[in-house]
Write a protein that holds these residues in place. Structure first.
Motif, PDB file in Angstrom:
ATOM      1  N   GLU A  25       0.810  -1.219   0.000  1.00  0.00           N
ATOM      2  CA  GLU A  25       0.000   0.000   0.000  1.00  0.00           C
ATOM      3  C   GLU A  25       0.847   1.275   0.000  1.00  0.00           C
ATOM      4  N   GLY A  26       2.178   1.115  -0.001  1.00  0.00           N
ATOM      5  CA  GLY A  26       3.062   2.273  -0.006  1.00  0.00           C
ATOM      6  C   GLY A  26       3.366   2.834   1.363  1.00  0.00           C
ATOM      7  N   ARG A  27       2.937   2.133   2.417  1.00  0.00           N
ATOM      8  CA  ARG A  27       3.246   2.595   3.776  1.00  0.00           C
ATOM      9  C   ARG A  27       4.697   2.275   4.107  1.00  0.00           C
ATOM     10  N   VAL A  28       5.297   3.072   4.967  1.00  0.00           N
ATOM     11  CA  VAL A  28       6.713   2.976   5.309  1.00  0.00           C
ATOM     12  C   VAL A  28       6.922   2.095   6.543  1.00  0.00           C
ATOM     13  N   LEU A  29       7.910   1.192   6.467  1.00  0.00           N
ATOM     14  CA  LEU A  29       8.271   0.374   7.622  1.00  0.00           C
ATOM     15  C   LEU A  29       9.107   1.201   8.585  1.00  0.00           C
ATOM     16  N   ILE A  30       8.658   1.272   9.838  1.00  0.00           N
ATOM     17  CA  ILE A  30       9.433   1.934  10.888  1.00  0.00           C
ATOM     18  C   ILE A  30       9.627   0.953  12.041  1.00  0.00           C
ATOM     19  N   VAL A  31      10.692   1.188  12.802  1.00  0.00           N
ATOM     20  CA  VAL A  31      11.020   0.303  13.919  1.00  0.00           C
ATOM     21  C   VAL A  31      11.144   1.117  15.201  1.00  0.00           C
ATOM     22  N   GLU A  32      10.860   0.441  16.316  1.00  0.00           N
ATOM     23  CA  GLU A  32      10.914   1.070  17.633  1.00  0.00           C
ATOM     24  C   GLU A  32      12.184   0.615  18.368  1.00  0.00           C
ATOM     25  N   PRO A  33      13.200   1.483  18.440  1.00  0.00           N
ATOM     26  CA  PRO A  33      14.412   1.115  19.169  1.00  0.00           C
ATOM     27  C   PRO A  33      14.149   0.991  20.667  1.00  0.00           C
ATOM     28  N   PRO A 118       1.504   5.274   6.951  1.00  0.00           N
ATOM     29  CA  PRO A 118       1.488   6.149   5.777  1.00  0.00           C
ATOM     30  C   PRO A 118       2.461   7.309   6.011  1.00  0.00           C
ATOM     31  N   CYS A 119       3.055   7.786   4.958  1.00  0.00           N
ATOM     32  CA  CYS A 119       4.042   8.852   5.049  1.00  0.00           C
ATOM     33  C   CYS A 119       3.512  10.062   5.830  1.00  0.00           C
ATOM     34  N   GLU A 120       2.252  10.408   5.606  1.00  0.00           N
ATOM     35  CA  GLU A 120       1.689  11.594   6.254  1.00  0.00           C
ATOM     36  C   GLU A 120       1.461  11.410   7.758  1.00  0.00           C
ATOM     37  N   GLU A 121       1.658  10.199   8.287  1.00  0.00           N
ATOM     38  CA  GLU A 121       1.506   9.960   9.724  1.00  0.00           C
ATOM     39  C   GLU A 121       2.830   9.709  10.443  1.00  0.00           C
ATOM     40  N   LEU A 122       3.935   9.757   9.730  1.00  0.00           N
ATOM     41  CA  LEU A 122       5.242   9.484  10.343  1.00  0.00           C
ATOM     42  C   LEU A 122       5.571  10.459  11.467  1.00  0.00           C
ATOM     43  N   PHE A 123       5.091  11.700  11.366  1.00  0.00           N
ATOM     44  CA  PHE A 123       5.395  12.709  12.370  1.00  0.00           C
ATOM     45  C   PHE A 123       4.934  12.301  13.769  1.00  0.00           C
TER      46      PHE A 123
END
Length: 155
Positions: A25-33, A118-123
């Protein structure tokens, strides 16, 4: 002034490399250190004797348990801080399949969890500077270009 006289004036930035992964869906993978407050993309510091792409591949194996090829360079970000100058590389990790996601094994001493946003929610989860860097990487991936940034901003 010869080179030896200039040693204290030559920049020696700390380097790090990360991978931009997206889902179907084009969402970005992020990880929690486990060792800092903000989420980030997978990756880490470049060690002596390794290139940024080698560091990225090593970090993906260590952090996520994924032995994947690192794609093309998306952005280079000159990221100065009060304490040190830093240069950050973001490579294209591509689209992760369900099979690859099922194979993710987080390094428990480094990462607590992962998510797609989604990119617009990364903040919501990431520092502003990193949101700018990741957003620029998403845009560079879509445009098929490599971008140079300073403090997360396209120059």
């Amino acid at each position: 002034m010869d080179r030896m006289d200039r040693v204290d004036t030559i920049a020696r930035p700390a380097a790090a490399a990360g991978a931009l992964f997206v889902d179907e869906e084009g969402r970005v993978l992020i990880v929690e250190p486990t060792y800092k407050r903000h989420w980030e993309i997978p990756g880490g510091e470049v060690e002596k004797g390794e290139s940024p792409s080698e560091a990225c591949a090593r970090e993906l194996k260590e952090e996520l348990g994924l032995d994947l090829p690192v794609g093309r360079l998306l952005v280079v970000d000159w990221a100065p801080l009060v304490r040190e100058e830093r240069v950050r590389f973001v490579f294209d990790g591509g689209v992760l399949t369900d099979e690859q996601l099922d194979a993710v094994e987080l390094a428990p001493d480094e990462l607590a969890s992962w998510a797609f946003l989604p990119c617009e929610e990364l903040f919501v989860m990431m520092e502003p500077r990193l949101v700018r860097r990741v957003t620029a990487a998403v845009d560079a991936r879509a445009a098929g270009v490599t971008r140079y940034l300073e403090d997360g901003r396209v120059v």
